[in-house]
Design an enzyme around this catalytic site. Structure first.
Site, PDB file in Angstrom:
ATOM      1  N   GLU A   1      -3.933 -10.681   3.422  1.00 54.24           N
ATOM      2  CA  GLU A   1      -5.200 -10.470   4.675  1.00 54.24           C
ATOM      3  C   GLU A   1      -6.031 -10.978   4.923  1.00 54.24           C
ATOM      4  OE1 GLU A   1      -2.843  -6.023   3.870  1.00 54.24           O
ATOM      5  OE2 GLU A   1      -3.136  -7.810   2.345  1.00 54.24           O
TER       6      GLU A   1
ATOM      7  N   GLU B   1       0.654  -1.191   0.186  1.00 53.39           N
ATOM      8  CA  GLU B   1      -0.211   0.133  -0.018  1.00 53.39           C
ATOM      9  C   GLU B   1       0.952   1.310  -0.150  1.00 53.39           C
ATOM     10  OE1 GLU B   1      -4.373  -0.525   1.645  1.00 53.39           O
ATOM     11  OE2 GLU B   1      -2.172  -1.652   3.534  1.00 53.39           O
TER      12      GLU B   1
ATOM     13  N   ARG C   1      -5.898 -14.039   7.046  1.00 59.40           N
ATOM     14  CA  ARG C   1      -5.444 -12.711   8.031  1.00 59.40           C
ATOM     15  C   ARG C   1      -6.598 -12.686   9.012  1.00 59.40           C
ATOM     16  NH1 ARG C   1      -0.353 -14.299   7.392  1.00 59.40           N
ATOM     17  NH2 ARG C   1       0.788 -13.262   7.362  1.00 59.40           N
TER      18      ARG C   1
END
Length: 261
Positions: free
Chosen positions: A134, A114, A137
């Site tokens: 992500e 990002e 997770r």
């Protein structure tokens, strides 16, 4: 500016290039809130001499993402405000005072990707790999990745990465659009700095137009984009420095475009 997790220095004959190095190498330069806020503050208080910046990571990795050891339990409202804080900070990188070149190596993962996607030019060396873990997770990108990363590689590729945990190596990542340059291992910073010196020589107003106007024009309907382009072109060419540069070219004092050997 001083911060325990950032090394900041000015380089160049006129201190025109800012070098910003993440220094949490023991954590693979994972990002915590303090580091994100420090980046925001740095770009808001950039010295007037600076015309371009390089973001690098100390050690073998650029940035392995969010520091999950510091992830706090938040309710929905707190999570929303936390994400918006990241948005505001990385917006200062993308829409700040100077163009930013990222020197990528090793892990460019999650929040690190990002951060890289908020930069204007990305130089990767052959050790670089890209991932968005992500999905595994149980979380979602929150630092602007859902907006910026699809503009680099497309929504379908990003969806695949988050659903399956796919990791792109440096070569496949460069083909996919993560980076504009691919260099041998260990040479990302040198190439990024070389580009920053070149970028710093441009007329500041033209660099500003490329950073602030071009991405907005790209998202406007064509008729609005053409009008915005016309206004920006008129403003840029009216600057005294632009007039001098055009005169230098017309009178033979400026180098002509040619291919590199």
């Amino acid at each position: 500016m001083t911060h325990p997790d950032i090394h900041f220095e000015l380089r160049g004959d006129h201190q025109e290039v800012a070098v910003i190095r993440l220094t949490r190498s023991a954590k693979r330069n994972a990002l915590n809130d303090g580091l994100i806020l420090a980046l925001r503050d740095l770009f808001e208080t950039m010295p007037a001499s600076v015309r371009a910046a390089v973001i690098d990571g100390e050690g073998p990795h650029f940035c392995a993402g969010l520091d999950l050891s510091e992830l706090k339990e938040r309710d929905a409202g707190q999570g929303l405000h936390h994400s918006r804080m990241w948005h505001a900070a990385l917006e200062r990188v993308q829409y700040g005072p100077v163009p930013v070149i990222a020197a990528l190596h090793g892990a460019v993962v999650g929040g690190g990707l990002e951060l890289a996607s908020a930069c204007h030019i990305r130089v990767a060396d052959e050790s670089t790999f890209y991932a968005l873990p992500e999905g595994s997770r149980g979380i979602f990108v929150g630092g602007g990745g859902a907006v910026r990363i699809p503009k680099l590689i497309g929504a379908a590729r990003m969806t695949d990465m988050m659903l399956t945990g796919r990791v792109y190596n440096a070569q496949d990542g460069e083909k996919a659009g993560f980076a504009q340059y691919l260099v041998p291992e260990g040479q990302a910073f040198d190439k990024a700095f070389e580009l920053a010196v070149r970028v710093a020589q441009n007329a500041p107003l033209t660099n500003y137009a490329l950073m602030h106007a071009l991405p907005r024009i790209a998202e406007q309907p064509a008729d609005q984009g053409f009008f915005t382009e016309a206004m920006m072109a008129a403003i840029a060419q009216s600057a005294p420095e632009a007039k001098q540069r055009l005169a230098d070219f017309l009178e033979g004092r400026a180098a002509k475009v040619k291919t590199t050997p």
